[in-house]
Each structure stands twice: as C-alpha cells, then as structure tokens.
Design a protein around this motif. Structure first.
Motif, PDB file in Angstrom:
ATOM      1  N   LEU A 106       0.490  19.459 -23.693  1.00  0.00           N
ATOM      2  CA  LEU A 106       0.981  18.630 -22.588  1.00  0.00           C
ATOM      3  C   LEU A 106       1.384  19.498 -21.397  1.00  0.00           C
ATOM      4  O   LEU A 106       1.007  19.219 -20.255  1.00  0.00           O
ATOM      5  CB  LEU A 106       2.165  17.778 -23.050  1.00  0.00           C
ATOM      6  CG  LEU A 106       2.908  17.010 -21.953  1.00  0.00           C
ATOM      7  CD1 LEU A 106       2.016  15.974 -21.302  1.00  0.00           C
ATOM      8  CD2 LEU A 106       4.163  16.364 -22.535  1.00  0.00           C
ATOM      9  N   LEU A 107       2.118  20.564 -21.650  1.00  0.00           N
ATOM     10  CA  LEU A 107       2.538  21.447 -20.564  1.00  0.00           C
ATOM     11  C   LEU A 107       1.331  22.105 -19.893  1.00  0.00           C
ATOM     12  O   LEU A 107       1.331  22.311 -18.672  1.00  0.00           O
ATOM     13  CB  LEU A 107       3.537  22.485 -21.069  1.00  0.00           C
ATOM     14  CG  LEU A 107       4.907  21.922 -21.446  1.00  0.00           C
ATOM     15  CD1 LEU A 107       5.766  22.997 -22.106  1.00  0.00           C
ATOM     16  CD2 LEU A 107       5.618  21.315 -20.248  1.00  0.00           C
ATOM     17  N   ASP A 108       0.285  22.414 -20.658  1.00  0.00           N
ATOM     18  CA  ASP A 108      -0.954  22.925 -20.054  1.00  0.00           C
ATOM     19  C   ASP A 108      -1.520  21.910 -19.068  1.00  0.00           C
ATOM     20  O   ASP A 108      -1.937  22.257 -17.965  1.00  0.00           O
ATOM     21  CB  ASP A 108      -2.018  23.203 -21.125  1.00  0.00           C
ATOM     22  CG  ASP A 108      -1.813  24.499 -21.880  1.00  0.00           C
ATOM     23  OD1 ASP A 108      -0.883  25.269 -21.550  1.00  0.00           O
ATOM     24  OD2 ASP A 108      -2.592  24.734 -22.828  1.00  0.00           O
ATOM     25  N   ARG A 109      -1.536  20.634 -19.461  1.00  0.00           N
ATOM     26  CA  ARG A 109      -2.077  19.593 -18.576  1.00  0.00           C
ATOM     27  C   ARG A 109      -1.227  19.432 -17.325  1.00  0.00           C
ATOM     28  O   ARG A 109      -1.762  19.256 -16.233  1.00  0.00           O
ATOM     29  CB  ARG A 109      -2.154  18.262 -19.318  1.00  0.00           C
ATOM     30  CG  ARG A 109      -3.177  18.302 -20.416  1.00  0.00           C
ATOM     31  CD  ARG A 109      -4.051  17.110 -20.369  1.00  0.00           C
ATOM     32  NE  ARG A 109      -5.110  17.289 -21.356  1.00  0.00           N
ATOM     33  CZ  ARG A 109      -5.687  16.310 -21.987  1.00  0.00           C
ATOM     34  NH1 ARG A 109      -5.344  15.070 -21.740  1.00  0.00           N
ATOM     35  NH2 ARG A 109      -6.647  16.558 -22.843  1.00  0.00           N
ATOM     36  N   VAL A 110       0.079  19.492 -17.490  1.00  0.00           N
ATOM     37  CA  VAL A 110       0.967  19.375 -16.332  1.00  0.00           C
ATOM     38  C   VAL A 110       0.712  20.535 -15.374  1.00  0.00           C
ATOM     39  O   VAL A 110       0.575  20.337 -14.156  1.00  0.00           O
ATOM     40  CB  VAL A 110       2.450  19.335 -16.776  1.00  0.00           C
ATOM     41  CG1 VAL A 110       3.387  19.421 -15.589  1.00  0.00           C
ATOM     42  CG2 VAL A 110       2.717  18.074 -17.595  1.00  0.00           C
ATOM     43  N   GLU A 111       0.625  21.738 -15.909  1.00  0.00           N
ATOM     44  CA  GLU A 111       0.394  22.910 -15.072  1.00  0.00           C
ATOM     45  C   GLU A 111      -0.971  22.839 -14.378  1.00  0.00           C
ATOM     46  O   GLU A 111      -1.082  23.110 -13.181  1.00  0.00           O
ATOM     47  CB  GLU A 111       0.496  24.184 -15.909  1.00  0.00           C
ATOM     48  CG  GLU A 111       0.371  25.449 -15.093  1.00  0.00           C
ATOM     49  CD  GLU A 111       0.667  26.703 -15.889  1.00  0.00           C
ATOM     50  OE1 GLU A 111       0.834  27.763 -15.248  1.00  0.00           O
ATOM     51  OE2 GLU A 111       0.736  26.652 -17.138  1.00  0.00           O
ATOM     52  N   GLU A 112      -1.997  22.465 -15.118  1.00  0.00           N
ATOM     53  CA  GLU A 112      -3.332  22.381 -14.511  1.00  0.00           C
ATOM     54  C   GLU A 112      -3.376  21.318 -13.418  1.00  0.00           C
ATOM     55  O   GLU A 112      -3.970  21.521 -12.358  1.00  0.00           O
ATOM     56  CB  GLU A 112      -4.381  22.072 -15.571  1.00  0.00           C
ATOM     57  CG  GLU A 112      -5.783  22.036 -14.991  1.00  0.00           C
ATOM     58  CD  GLU A 112      -6.844  21.883 -16.058  1.00  0.00           C
ATOM     59  OE1 GLU A 112      -7.959  22.389 -15.819  1.00  0.00           O
ATOM     60  OE2 GLU A 112      -6.579  21.272 -17.108  1.00  0.00           O
TER      61      GLU A 112
END
Length: 150
Positions: A106-112
């Motif tokens: 989830l944090l990867d998606r937020v960052e991307e």
C-alpha cells in the motif's frame, strides 16, 4: 498486546499524498493493492470510526496519520489490538507477516501515486510468498468445487 507500525516519508506535499488515500475502500479506490490482496471494505468512507476490514480481518479506524515531514510527508499506519482466541497464535505465525506485506505494498502505491516512482519497493519474504501460494491454492480448490456443485 500487538502494536505494529508502518511508516514512510514521501517526497510530496501532504495534500498530494493524502487525497488519494481518502479513496481507500471506496468504489473508486486507487491505493489499496486489491489486484494482489483481498479487497478492503468499510461501511462508510475512510474516516475515524469507519468499521470494516479485508477478508476475515475486521477493525475500526481510530485515526488517520498523514503529516508534514522535513522531506515531504509522513504516512504512518499503526495497528494496536489485543488478539483473542485463535488470533493469539495466528497473528504471529501467519497474519502479522501478511499484514506487514500488504501495508508495504500500500505504501508503495501511495508513494508511486504521489511521486511517480518507488526507489525502494517492498519485497515479499519467502514466508509471505509461501503463505500466499497456499491461500491461492485453497481458493482455487474452493472455487473449483463451487463451480462443480453448480
């Protein structure tokens, strides 16, 4: 007592990071990694007091943490709870590691979404890959049995 914290500093302003998070568990959810994890559902939009979860895991939102940080914005997820019954054993053996993996995805998606890239994407552990393979195999068997019974 379980206290599990995930956080990531993202090089973008708080509005750029936080606005897409508001879509979590909605029909227009752009952040939850539902293509590889069980969808998250809430009875109302993401906000303090929303009740929901994903799969057999249910919880109540008690706070939302997206705050300015020296390098941009800090997103923090804190899970606190007291496992009961079988979850006292299942959390450390199974659920905790899967929770860690889905939160980092989830944090990867937020960052991307906020920056256009993820310099250090999360990696699933061997245990996570094994557990997911076992669950997927069981799900395929259940779906096959249901199709055969119909």
């Amino acid at each position: 007592m379980v206290r599990n914290v995930h956080e990531r500093e993202i090089d973008a302003d708080a509005e750029m990071v936080g606005a897409p998070l508001d879509s979590l568990a909605s029909a227009d959810d752009r952040m939850w990694p539902g293509d590889v994890w069980i969808p998250m559902r809430f009875g109302r939009p993401l906000q303090v007091g929303a009740v929901g979860g994903h799969g057999d895991v249910h919880y109540t939102v008690t706070g939302i943490e997206v705050e300015p940080a020296p390098g941009g914005t800090l997103v923090r997820h804190v899970l606190e709870g007291r496992p009961r019954g079988a979850m006292r054993v299942v959390w450390p053996l199974v659920v905790g590691g899967l929770h860690d993996a889905v939160l980092e995805d989830l944090l990867d998606r937020v960052e991307e979404n906020a920056t256009g890239s993820v310099p250090n994407p999360a990696r699933w552990t061997a245990k996570t890959r094994l557990l997911r393979a076992m669950f997927e195999r069981g799900e395929r068997r259940r779906n096959g049995a249901a199709a055969t019974a119909a």
